[in-house]
Write a protein that holds these residues in place. Structure first.
Motif, mmCIF file in Angstrom:
data_model
loop_
_atom_site.group_PDB
_atom_site.id
_atom_site.type_symbol
_atom_site.label_atom_id
_atom_site.label_comp_id
_atom_site.label_asym_id
_atom_site.label_seq_id
_atom_site.Cartn_x
_atom_site.Cartn_y
_atom_site.Cartn_z
ATOM 1 N N VAL A 57 0.852 -1.193 0.000
ATOM 2 C CA VAL A 57 0.000 0.000 0.000
ATOM 3 C C VAL A 57 0.887 1.242 0.000
ATOM 4 O O VAL A 57 0.648 2.197 -0.746
ATOM 5 C CB VAL A 57 -0.948 0.024 1.223
ATOM 6 C CG1 VAL A 57 -1.728 1.331 1.279
ATOM 7 C CG2 VAL A 57 -1.905 -1.158 1.182
ATOM 8 N N GLY A 58 1.932 1.204 0.823
ATOM 9 C CA GLY A 58 2.863 2.327 0.885
ATOM 10 C C GLY A 58 3.498 2.625 -0.463
ATOM 11 O O GLY A 58 3.668 3.787 -0.828
ATOM 12 N N GLN A 59 3.835 1.575 -1.216
ATOM 13 C CA GLN A 59 4.416 1.796 -2.537
ATOM 14 C C GLN A 59 3.389 2.378 -3.494
ATOM 15 O O GLN A 59 3.696 3.264 -4.290
ATOM 16 C CB GLN A 59 4.974 0.474 -3.084
ATOM 17 C CG GLN A 59 6.279 0.069 -2.408
ATOM 18 C CD GLN A 59 6.704 -1.354 -2.718
ATOM 19 O OE1 GLN A 59 5.878 -2.179 -3.137
ATOM 20 N NE2 GLN A 59 7.980 -1.656 -2.501
ATOM 21 N N ALA A 60 2.162 1.896 -3.399
ATOM 22 C CA ALA A 60 1.109 2.388 -4.293
ATOM 23 C C ALA A 60 0.790 3.858 -4.019
ATOM 24 O O ALA A 60 0.492 4.619 -4.937
ATOM 25 C CB ALA A 60 -0.153 1.539 -4.136
ATOM 26 N N LEU A 61 0.855 4.254 -2.749
ATOM 27 C CA LEU A 61 0.426 5.609 -2.377
ATOM 28 C C LEU A 61 1.594 6.546 -2.125
ATOM 29 O O LEU A 61 1.392 7.742 -1.906
ATOM 30 C CB LEU A 61 -0.463 5.556 -1.131
ATOM 31 C CG LEU A 61 -1.693 4.674 -1.199
ATOM 32 C CD1 LEU A 61 -2.500 4.807 0.070
ATOM 33 C CD2 LEU A 61 -2.550 5.044 -2.413
ATOM 34 N N ASP A 62 2.811 5.992 -2.114
ATOM 35 C CA ASP A 62 3.976 6.793 -1.796
ATOM 36 C C ASP A 62 3.886 7.352 -0.363
ATOM 37 O O ASP A 62 4.064 8.538 -0.121
ATOM 38 C CB ASP A 62 4.126 7.927 -2.821
ATOM 39 C CG ASP A 62 5.503 8.567 -2.779
ATOM 40 O OD1 ASP A 62 6.425 7.950 -2.231
ATOM 41 O OD2 ASP A 62 5.639 9.706 -3.270
ATOM 42 N N PHE B 13 -4.678 12.771 -7.345
ATOM 43 C CA PHE B 13 -3.563 11.952 -6.855
ATOM 44 C C PHE B 13 -2.233 12.461 -7.413
ATOM 45 O O PHE B 13 -1.220 12.505 -6.704
ATOM 46 C CB PHE B 13 -3.795 10.484 -7.236
ATOM 47 C CG PHE B 13 -2.826 9.524 -6.607
ATOM 48 C CD1 PHE B 13 -2.592 9.538 -5.232
ATOM 49 C CD2 PHE B 13 -2.144 8.599 -7.392
ATOM 50 C CE1 PHE B 13 -1.694 8.644 -4.648
ATOM 51 C CE2 PHE B 13 -1.250 7.700 -6.823
ATOM 52 C CZ PHE B 13 -1.024 7.719 -5.443
ATOM 53 N N SER B 14 -2.230 12.893 -8.676
ATOM 54 C CA SER B 14 -1.019 13.471 -9.268
ATOM 55 C C SER B 14 -0.609 14.730 -8.517
ATOM 56 O O SER B 14 0.570 14.949 -8.225
ATOM 57 C CB SER B 14 -1.249 13.807 -10.738
ATOM 58 O OG SER B 14 -1.432 12.615 -11.481
ATOM 59 N N ILE B 15 -1.597 15.562 -8.210
ATOM 60 C CA ILE B 15 -1.309 16.804 -7.497
ATOM 61 C C ILE B 15 -0.868 16.514 -6.073
ATOM 62 O O ILE B 15 0.057 17.148 -5.552
ATOM 63 C CB ILE B 15 -2.551 17.740 -7.538
ATOM 64 C CG1 ILE B 15 -2.709 18.269 -8.966
ATOM 65 C CG2 ILE B 15 -2.431 18.872 -6.530
ATOM 66 C CD1 ILE B 15 -3.839 19.243 -9.173
ATOM 67 N N TYR B 16 -1.501 15.537 -5.469
ATOM 68 C CA TYR B 16 -1.129 15.106 -4.116
ATOM 69 C C TYR B 16 0.335 14.676 -4.078
ATOM 70 O O TYR B 16 1.104 15.093 -3.201
ATOM 71 C CB TYR B 16 -2.054 13.957 -3.723
ATOM 72 C CG TYR B 16 -1.792 13.261 -2.417
ATOM 73 C CD1 TYR B 16 -2.064 13.877 -1.203
ATOM 74 C CD2 TYR B 16 -1.320 11.945 -2.400
ATOM 75 C CE1 TYR B 16 -1.869 13.204 -0.007
ATOM 76 C CE2 TYR B 16 -1.128 11.265 -1.209
ATOM 77 C CZ TYR B 16 -1.399 11.900 -0.014
ATOM 78 O OH TYR B 16 -1.211 11.229 1.168
ATOM 79 N N LYS B 17 0.746 13.889 -5.070
ATOM 80 C CA LYS B 17 2.129 13.412 -5.097
ATOM 81 C C LYS B 17 3.106 14.521 -5.462
ATOM 82 O O LYS B 17 4.186 14.620 -4.886
ATOM 83 C CB LYS B 17 2.271 12.234 -6.082
ATOM 84 C CG LYS B 17 1.702 10.937 -5.530
ATOM 85 C CD LYS B 17 2.026 9.762 -6.429
ATOM 86 C CE LYS B 17 1.390 9.930 -7.804
ATOM 87 N NZ LYS B 17 1.659 8.752 -8.684
ATOM 88 N N ALA B 18 2.725 15.359 -6.418
ATOM 89 C CA ALA B 18 3.608 16.461 -6.816
ATOM 90 C C ALA B 18 3.836 17.411 -5.646
ATOM 91 O O ALA B 18 4.946 17.900 -5.426
ATOM 92 C CB ALA B 18 3.011 17.219 -8.004
ATOM 93 N N GLN B 19 2.802 17.646 -4.856
ATOM 94 C CA GLN B 19 2.937 18.526 -3.697
ATOM 95 C C GLN B 19 3.959 17.942 -2.729
ATOM 96 O O GLN B 19 4.794 18.656 -2.184
ATOM 97 C CB GLN B 19 1.563 18.701 -3.025
ATOM 98 C CG GLN B 19 1.494 19.862 -2.035
ATOM 99 C CD GLN B 19 2.006 19.468 -0.658
ATOM 100 O OE1 GLN B 19 1.873 18.325 -0.246
ATOM 101 N NE2 GLN B 19 2.609 20.406 0.045
ATOM 102 N N LYS B 20 3.903 16.631 -2.544
ATOM 103 C CA LYS B 20 4.859 16.002 -1.632
ATOM 104 C C LYS B 20 6.279 16.053 -2.195
ATOM 105 O O LYS B 20 7.236 16.235 -1.439
ATOM 106 C CB LYS B 20 4.438 14.560 -1.329
ATOM 107 C CG LYS B 20 3.180 14.506 -0.463
ATOM 108 C CD LYS B 20 2.966 13.134 0.154
ATOM 109 C CE LYS B 20 2.748 12.080 -0.901
ATOM 110 N NZ LYS B 20 2.644 10.734 -0.304
ATOM 111 N N GLN B 21 6.414 15.920 -3.508
ATOM 112 C CA GLN B 21 7.740 16.035 -4.122
ATOM 113 C C GLN B 21 8.303 17.436 -3.930
ATOM 114 O O GLN B 21 9.487 17.605 -3.633
ATOM 115 C CB GLN B 21 7.688 15.715 -5.625
ATOM 116 C CG GLN B 21 7.614 14.237 -5.964
ATOM 117 C CD GLN B 21 8.867 13.478 -5.565
ATOM 118 O OE1 GLN B 21 9.964 14.030 -5.515
ATOM 119 N NE2 GLN B 21 8.698 12.214 -5.237
#
Lengths: 149, 149
Positions: A57-62, B13-21
Motif C-alpha cells: 500500500v505504501g508503494q502504491a500511495l507513496d 492523486f497526481s497533485i497530491y504526489k507532486a505537492q509532496k515532491q
DNA sequence: GTCGAGATTATTGTACACGATTGAATGGAG
DNA sequence: CTCCATTCAATCGTGTACAATAATCTCGAC
C-alpha cells in the motif's frame, strides 16, 4: 541585484493550494462515509489490487508506515479494513477489505464520480493537466538531494 | 455496472504526489536555513509585503491562525520574525522581519533560484502548467460544499 | 542448527492543516 | 453611552506526513 521571488508566480504554491482545495473537496464529498482523502485513496488502492501488505500500500500511495499504521488503525476501527499478520511471513501485515467496504464500493464510486463532474473540466484538459503535473513530479524526483545543498 | 476509479488516472492523486515532491525538494533546498516549506512561503510573503498581521499572512497563504500561530512561534524562536500586538488595534498581532531575515534575503532568493533551474522546465511550460493548476484550483473553489453531500 | 545482515513493521518526535471553540477587543446601532 | 454582533488570535482535538529509531523477522552463510 537578486531577483525577488513572487509567491503568486510559483508553481509550487499553485500546487500547494490546489492540493488543499482537493482535500477540502474530498472532505465534503466523503463526509457521508466518514473518510478522509488519504483514507479514501487507501481504500481505492485496495479496491483495485485486493489484499495487500502495508508495504505494498505504501508503494502504491507513496506513503510510509509512520503514516499508514495509525491511518489504517483508524480505518480498522471504523470497519473499512482488517489487518492481520501474515502467517506465511510474520513481518508482513496483510490489509484486506471488510464486508462493509465491499458493500459500499459501488456507492462510493458512483457518488465520487458524480461529484467529479462538478469540477467542470473537459476530458482532454483533465488528462493534459494530469500529464503535465506528472511530468513536474517526475522531474522533481530525478533531482538528487545532494545537488540542493 | 459502476465504473471503477483508477488511482493512477486521478488528477487529485497526481497533485497530491507532486505537492509532496515539492515539499521534499524544498526540505533539501532549505535545510541550510532550517526552514520548512510553509515557513519559507511565510517568509516570502513578508519579503514581498513587509510587516503584516496574522490575518493578512493567512489571506496571502490561505492558512488559518490555527496553523500560523504555532508556525510563527517557531519562526520567532529561530530568529526569523518578531510578533507583537498592535497598539492601534489590540486584536491584531503584527508580524515583522528580523535583521537576520533581511540579511539572508538575497542569499535565499539566489540559492532557491539556482535550485529551481534543476527542475528543468522551459519557462513557457512552467507558466502554462501553473495556469492550468490555478484553473483547477479556481474550479474547485467554485463548487459549493452543499452540492457534494 | 545457529548467527547475523538485511528487510520489514511499529513507534516516537516534530511539524503542519483545519474545524470548532474561546476570550479579548472593536465599532456600530439605538 | 451602552449593548452586542463581529473580528481576531490563540487554543484544542483530530488526522496526516516523514525522519529516525527500535523491534522483529527472514534467509542465506557457515
Amino acid at each position: 541585484m537578486t531577483k525577488p521571488i513572487r509567491l503568486n508566480e510559483q508553481l509550487c504554491f499553485s500546487i500547494y493550494k490546489a492540493q488543499k482545495q482537493f482535500n477540502h473537496f474530498y472532505a465534503q464529498a466523503l463526509a457521508k462515509y466518514k473518510l478522509t482523502y488519504p483514507q479514501y485513496i487507501t481504500l481505492l488502492s485496495l479496491y483495485e489490487h485486493g489484499t495487500m501488505s502495508v508495504k505494498e500500500v505504501g508503494q502504491a500511495l507513496d506513503l510510509d508506515s509512520g503514516t499508514l499504521t495509525p491511518l489504517m488503525k483508524r480505518m480498522e476501527k471504523d470497519g473499512w479494513i482488517s489487518r492481520k499478520r501474515s502467517t506465511v511471513d510474520e513481518r508482513r501485515v496483510d490489509v484486506s477489505l471488510t464486508e462493509k467496504a465491499e458493500m459500499m464500493r459501488d456507492d462510493i464510486y458512483e457518488h465520487v464520480g458524480s461529484c467529479m463532474t462538478l469540477l467542470n473540466l473537459p476530458e482532454e484538459s483533465y488528462v493534459a493537466i494530469k500529464e503535465s503535473v506528472d511530468r513536474v513530479d517526475g522531474n522533481l524526483s530525478a533531482i538528487p538531494d545532494e545537488s540542493l545543498n
